[in-house]
Design a protein around this motif. Structure first.
Motif: not given
Lengths: 113, 117
Positions: A13, A18-20, A22, A64-67, A75, A77, A79
């Motif tokens: 990237k 913004k990278v996901f 999974e 970082y963040s997550v979902s 996931s 993330i 940002e």
């Protein structure tokens, strides 16, 4: 065969994207984890989820963040990807008590250029 | 705070030689204990785990580990190493009861094993 599946083995990237990442598990595990692994630093916990929509910061959550909208999917993330986030990312899942340890995915090698 | 120490960053052995990888932990009470192996470019695979009872536990691929409460150690051993055992090995501990660490493993820094033919 029970498993944890990470969607990509290798990703490249660009800085600022913004990278996901999974991760899906088929073991009905409550807990899911994201780690990053760098030479000489071992495994460092980024985020931890113990239930749907529940999350807890690990040791290095910055950037970082997550979902977790469904029990089986977690996931990670990035940002706005930066070169210092180039690393191996490992997802894992477990029962709440970790009495059986974690089951790990195969990892995603992310390179940010 | 809990911690796991693997004193050896890198170990080299000859194929057929015996192996011992060291793991020491600092914990309030006897935790769950694990050894994982990671082949190059792969995730971690569970080799063996200690819950209770017999302090010598057997795992996959011919590995065993011995829990010594008095030394807070959980060393991994194999009598005869094969070239395919070359990998990175991680010791991990996890809490048996509640607390801030509940549900999470603490990992050592890892030991890289090189096997010479």
């Amino acid at each position: 065969d029970v498993k944890v599946t990470q969607s990509s083995r290798y990703l490249v990237k660009r800085t600022g994207e913004k990278v996901f990442l999974e991760c899906v598990q088929d073991m009905d595990h409550e807990n899911m984890f994201w780690y990053r692994q760098d030479p000489g630093l071992g495994l460092r916990l980024i985020y931890f989820s113990y239930d749907v929509k529940m999350k807890e910061k690990g040791d290095i959550p910055e950037g970082y963040s997550v979902s977790r909208e469904k029990k089986e999917r977690f996931s990670l993330i990035l940002e706005s990807a930066s070169t210092n986030q180039t690393s191996m990312y490992l997802c894992a899942s477990s029962l709440p008590t970790v009495s059986y340890g974690y089951t790990f995915g195969s990892g995603t090698r992310l390179t940010v250029v | 705070a809990q911690s796991v120490t693997q004193p050896d960053i890198h170990i080299t052995v000859s194929e057929g030689a015996s192996l011992e990888l060291r793991c020491n932990y600092s914990y309030g009470a006897t935790p769950y204990l694990f050894w994982y192996v990671q082949s190059p470019g792969q995730g971690l695979q569970l080799l063996l785990k200690y819950f209770s009872g017999d302090t010598l536990v057997q795992g996959i691929k011919g590995f065993e580990a011995e829990f010594k409460r008095s030394q807070s150690s959980f060393n991994l051993r194999k009598p005869s190493v094969h070239w395919s055992d070359a990998a990175e090995y991680f010791c991990a501990v996890g809490p048996r009861a509640g607390g801030t660490s509940y549900g999470k493993l603490t990992f050592g820094q890892g030991t890289i094993l090189t096997v010479h033919p």
